[in-house]
Design an enzyme around this catalytic site. Sequence first.
Site, PDB file in Angstrom:
ATOM      1  N   CYS A 109       0.821  -1.220   0.000  1.00 18.47           N
ATOM      2  CA  CYS A 109       0.000   0.000   0.000  1.00 18.47           C
ATOM      3  C   CYS A 109       0.853   1.267   0.000  1.00 18.47           C
ATOM      4  CB  CYS A 109      -0.973  -0.010   1.172  1.00 18.47           C
ATOM      5  SG  CYS A 109      -0.223   0.004   2.811  1.00 18.47           S
ATOM      6  N   HIS A 168      -2.577   0.805   6.856  1.00 17.08           N
ATOM      7  CA  HIS A 168      -2.970   0.782   5.446  1.00 17.08           C
ATOM      8  C   HIS A 168      -3.213   2.198   4.962  1.00 17.08           C
ATOM      9  CE1 HIS A 168      -4.383  -0.925   1.732  1.00 17.08           C
ATOM     10  NE2 HIS A 168      -5.548  -0.299   1.825  1.00 17.08           N
ATOM     11  N   GLU A 180      -5.963   1.266  -4.518  1.00 15.44           N
ATOM     12  CA  GLU A 180      -5.163   0.741  -3.423  1.00 15.44           C
ATOM     13  C   GLU A 180      -4.438  -0.534  -3.810  1.00 15.44           C
ATOM     14  OE1 GLU A 180      -7.460  -0.699  -0.076  1.00 15.44           O
ATOM     15  OE2 GLU A 180      -9.057  -1.433  -1.389  1.00 15.44           O
TER      16      GLU A 180
END
Length: 293
Positions: A109, A168, A180
């Site tokens: 991420c 994240h 993402e």
Amino acid sequence: MRTRIRGKLITILTFLMALPAMVLLGPLSGTASAATPPAQRAADTCGVLAPGASDAAARAVAAACTQVAAGTWYSWGGGHGAQPGATYGQIDPTDPASEHDPERKGFDCSGLVRYAYAQAAGSDILNGSADTQYYSVRAAARFTAAQGQAPLLPGDLLAYGTSDNIHHIAIYLGAGKMVEAKQSGTRIMVSEVRLGGDYFGALRVNTGAVTGHVHRTWGTGVWTHAEASTPSRRVYAFPDATTIRVECQKHAETVTAEGYTNDVWSYLPDYRAWVTNIYIQGPAWLDGVPTCS
């Protein structure tokens, strides 16, 4: 008469034999069908989906979307090489699905966010993990989870986790969508924005010059606090030397640590927290930093 009937039967048979091909090809040449690859259909939805994005933010979105179109893999630890870009990953000991990540060249991420904003800014401005990126001195604006999507613009970064564990991060596209690198076993994707659960907040990235009083910490595992006192709630621990932005400083609780004693604390707006000046490089009272009111 018989000849005419035979001619009509041949015409009908020819039409019926052509039907399967017409069904497979679709009603018009070039029209999208169910045979369109899933990666291409996902890429079609990736882009700036709302007005208001800066040119740099739009470039970051475009860079991330090229990875969706390319079908790039999520790879744990991917994107954290010497320069921004896809790299082979590592095995995440907490995730059995990551067993093939060392064979997959891609991004995790924060690796994707690093790459996207390096492409947008022309320099490596967001190198680091998700929590380092969220607490970056390059925040032009910050938004809490309670504010929802209303203030967000394409290119803003959405963070998930807690104050001491942002795990994240994703890039907002607008219209309730984000791009993402989600998890092992998947490819870079467009997802619905997840505002429930552990959504923590968002920030808008400043790709220009950093403003304010920028300093550097030292030491490892240094905690910031909700108030200018050690008994107050812990907010975040600097894993090692970290670049910070100081808004103001004041005299408060006296702290003795690392062979030093000091009663000066600094407020860090990017963390919404305080840290003792013992762990900020420089004099006990920082030059040029105003006193907190």
